[in-house]
Design an enzyme around this catalytic site. Structure first.
Site, mmCIF file in Angstrom:
data_model
loop_
_atom_site.group_PDB
_atom_site.id
_atom_site.type_symbol
_atom_site.label_atom_id
_atom_site.label_comp_id
_atom_site.label_asym_id
_atom_site.label_seq_id
_atom_site.Cartn_x
_atom_site.Cartn_y
_atom_site.Cartn_z
ATOM 1 C CB CYS A 5 18.752 0.616 53.971
ATOM 2 S SG CYS A 5 18.666 1.223 55.624
ATOM 3 C CG HIS A 7 16.269 -3.078 53.705
ATOM 4 N ND1 HIS A 7 17.273 -3.411 54.497
ATOM 5 C CD2 HIS A 7 15.916 -1.747 53.923
ATOM 6 C CE1 HIS A 7 17.435 -2.457 55.432
ATOM 7 N NE2 HIS A 7 16.571 -1.298 55.095
ATOM 8 C CG ASN A 56 16.747 -0.914 59.031
ATOM 9 O OD1 ASN A 56 17.707 -1.225 58.358
ATOM 10 N ND2 ASN A 56 16.090 0.228 58.441
HETATM 11 N N1 ACO Z 1 6.970 4.900 70.424
HETATM 12 C C1 ACO Z 1 5.654 5.358 70.370
HETATM 13 N N2 ACO Z 1 5.368 6.319 69.865
HETATM 14 C C2 ACO Z 1 6.128 6.842 68.779
HETATM 15 C C3 ACO Z 1 7.330 6.154 68.512
HETATM 16 C C4 ACO Z 1 7.680 5.082 69.479
HETATM 17 N N3 ACO Z 1 9.087 4.500 69.322
HETATM 18 N N4 ACO Z 1 8.011 6.773 67.574
HETATM 19 C C5 ACO Z 1 7.230 7.560 66.836
HETATM 20 N N5 ACO Z 1 5.994 7.776 67.795
HETATM 21 C C6 ACO Z 1 4.726 8.330 67.665
HETATM 22 C C7 ACO Z 1 4.857 9.944 66.929
HETATM 23 O O1 ACO Z 1 5.645 10.705 68.057
HETATM 24 C C8 ACO Z 1 3.793 10.290 66.600
HETATM 25 O O2 ACO Z 1 3.013 10.835 67.502
HETATM 26 P P1 ACO Z 1 1.916 12.069 67.284
HETATM 27 O O3 ACO Z 1 1.041 11.553 66.449
HETATM 28 O O4 ACO Z 1 1.532 12.190 68.574
HETATM 29 O O5 ACO Z 1 2.850 13.094 66.819
HETATM 30 C C9 ACO Z 1 3.024 9.028 66.013
HETATM 31 O O6 ACO Z 1 3.812 7.893 66.739
HETATM 32 C C10 ACO Z 1 3.135 8.636 64.541
HETATM 33 O O7 ACO Z 1 4.066 8.818 64.057
HETATM 34 P P2 ACO Z 1 4.541 8.364 62.715
HETATM 35 O O8 ACO Z 1 6.041 8.775 62.463
HETATM 36 O O9 ACO Z 1 3.642 9.110 61.810
HETATM 37 O O10 ACO Z 1 4.345 6.840 62.575
HETATM 38 P P3 ACO Z 1 4.278 5.837 61.501
HETATM 39 O O11 ACO Z 1 3.034 4.958 61.496
HETATM 40 O O12 ACO Z 1 4.826 6.482 60.183
HETATM 41 O O13 ACO Z 1 5.454 4.639 61.873
HETATM 42 C C11 ACO Z 1 7.886 4.215 61.223
HETATM 43 C C12 ACO Z 1 6.822 5.273 61.989
HETATM 44 C C13 ACO Z 1 7.665 2.885 61.866
HETATM 45 C C14 ACO Z 1 9.223 5.126 61.525
HETATM 46 C C15 ACO Z 1 7.466 4.216 59.946
HETATM 47 O O14 ACO Z 1 6.990 5.703 59.164
HETATM 48 C C16 ACO Z 1 8.569 3.753 58.938
HETATM 49 O O15 ACO Z 1 8.874 2.535 59.195
HETATM 50 N N6 ACO Z 1 9.029 4.397 58.007
HETATM 51 C C17 ACO Z 1 9.885 3.698 57.010
HETATM 52 C C18 ACO Z 1 11.325 4.023 58.008
HETATM 53 C C19 ACO Z 1 12.166 2.972 57.166
HETATM 54 O O16 ACO Z 1 12.097 2.295 56.226
HETATM 55 N N7 ACO Z 1 13.328 3.658 57.373
HETATM 56 C C20 ACO Z 1 14.650 2.920 57.003
HETATM 57 C C21 ACO Z 1 15.160 3.233 55.684
HETATM 58 S S1 ACO Z 1 16.707 2.464 55.306
HETATM 59 C C22 ACO Z 1 17.904 3.549 55.707
HETATM 60 O O17 ACO Z 1 18.408 4.197 54.859
HETATM 61 C C23 ACO Z 1 18.348 3.859 57.284
#
Ligand code: ACO
Length: 330
Positions: free
Chosen positions: A120, A254, A284
């Site tokens: 990314c 980004h 993304n």
């Molecule tokens: N739909 C419904 N529930 C979901 C989903 C979904 N799509 N995905 C995860 N959950 C659930 C999980 O299972 C978890 O359930 P639990 O509490 O029963 O265990 C709950 O939602 C919370 O999960 P978290 O991972 O803690 O959720 P968070 O608030 O952190 O959001 C997210 C997740 C959106 C991925 C966030 O952490 C994020 O955006 N992180 C940054 C990721 C990023 O920027 N990545 C790209 C980097 S660039 C690259 O190099 C590719």
């Protein structure tokens, strides 16, 4: 890597182009195949939809379309280009590079061409490399393209990753300017820390298991690194250019997650009218997300010649970086 602060001669960003595959997949459509909902995806990420490549459509097709738009906007052709860098983690093939394919398709006979892989952060990495090469006299004009088909490396059964990404490409055209100017790439700063490899990676590759593999991510851990590292590298790049945040007209970040973007917006004290946000429409798109967002804001007239743009990105590695550019021609 040292920053590249500039005064006098510079590398101008004279054009931009973009391309999105036609097919749009909404959150509701995804909710039919994995246990998720439009509400969850919008609330946690800001994403409403993403574009996905058609059967047979490749990363090079997206990249070529974006590059052609960047060239035609300023009346140039492939023959005018000396350097093509494609930032991608989803190349058409293991080799040759996607950039060499584009070089041939554009008729860029004079250009050298290679890919840069920094996930990314690929666009800011490729921009820095192109800037350094033009400054070192390796040519007059460079195409820097971010292009991805992340849909090809997603595990479509894994709701924690498959809802986050989309496909697309964006390109910028750089031109060496030997006369003194305050336009162009003003400063860049890159970082890497391979100790965090395990929080965001693809579980495949030619020398590991021979499979293409799928994206694996501990999203909340990546999230914790994001705003802290991005705001620190933004401070560094502002220092390198001897500029204040008040002088930045647009943050073009980004587009990974609206909460990361708004976290940066808050840290930098920027109003809604100074941040380009496309994550809701594109999701993304990894290395493509910054030039896609830039292109959207140039096309609708928000960004124009003379404005100072701040780019920042973080990706798997971890790798991260930022750049400051005064857009257009003097
Ligand atoms: N739909 C419904 N529930 C979901 C989903 C979904 N799509 N995905 C995860 N959950 C659930 C999980 O299972 C978890 O359930 P639990 O509490 O029963 O265990 C709950 O939602 C919370 O999960 P978290 O991972 O803690 O959720 P968070 O608030 O952190 O959001 C997210 C997740 C959106 C991925 C966030 O952490 C994020 O955006 N992180 C940054 C990721 C990023 O920027 N990545 C790209 C980097 S660039 C690259 O190099 C590719």
């Amino acid at each position: 890597m040292p920053e590249a602060s500039k005064s006098g001669a510079a590398n101008l960003m004279i054009s931009v182009g973009s391309y999105l595959p036609q097919r749009i997949v909404t959150n509701d459509e995804l909710a039919m195949s994995v246990d998720t909902s439009d509400e969850w995806i919008r609330q946690r990420t800001g994403i409403a939809q993403r574009h996905i490549v058609a059967e047979g459509e490749k990363t090079s097709d997206l990249a070529r379309n974006a590059a052609e738009e960047a060239l035609s906007r300023v009346g140039l052709s492939g023959a005018d280009i000396d350097l093509i860098i494609v930032a991608t983690s989803t190349p058409d093939d293991t080799f040759p590079s996607t950039a060499t394919k584009i070089q041939h398709q554009l008729g860029a006979h004079n250009a050298i061409a290679f890919d840069v892989q920094a996930v990314c952060a690929g666009f800011v990495y490729a921009l820095d490399v192109a800037d350094a090469m033009l400054t070192a006299g390796r040519g007059q004009r460079a195409l820097v393209i971010g292009a991805e088909s992340f849909s090809k490396i997603l595990d479509w059964q894994d709701r924690s990753t498959c809802v986050l990404f989309g496909d697309g490409a964006g390109a910028v055209l750089l031109e060496r300017c030997e006369t003194e100017t305050d336009y162009g790439i003003l400063a860049t700063k890159l970082h890497a820390d391979g100790a965090h490899r395990d929080i965001l990676y693809v579980d495949g590759g030619p020398s590991s298991n021979g499979n293409v593999g799928h994206v694996r991510m501990e999203g909340n851990k990546v999230f914790r690194h994001a705003v802290e590292k991005l705001s620190s590298v933004m401070d560094e790049v502002l220092d390198a250019a001897a500029m204040r945040v008040e002088e930045v007209d647009w943050l073009v970040p980004h587009q990974a997650n609206i909460r990361i973007i708004e976290g940066m917006q808050k840290k930098m004290g920027l109003g809604e009218d100074r941040v380009v946000k496309t994550v809701h429409e594109h999701a993304n798109t990894s290395a493509a997300s910054i030039p896609l967002a830039l292109s959207a804001a140039v096309n609708d007239g928000r960004i124009h010649d003379g404005q100072v743009l701040a780019f920042e990105a973080i990706g798997g590695g971890l790798v991260w970086g930022a750049a400051l550019v005064r857009y257009g021609r003097p």
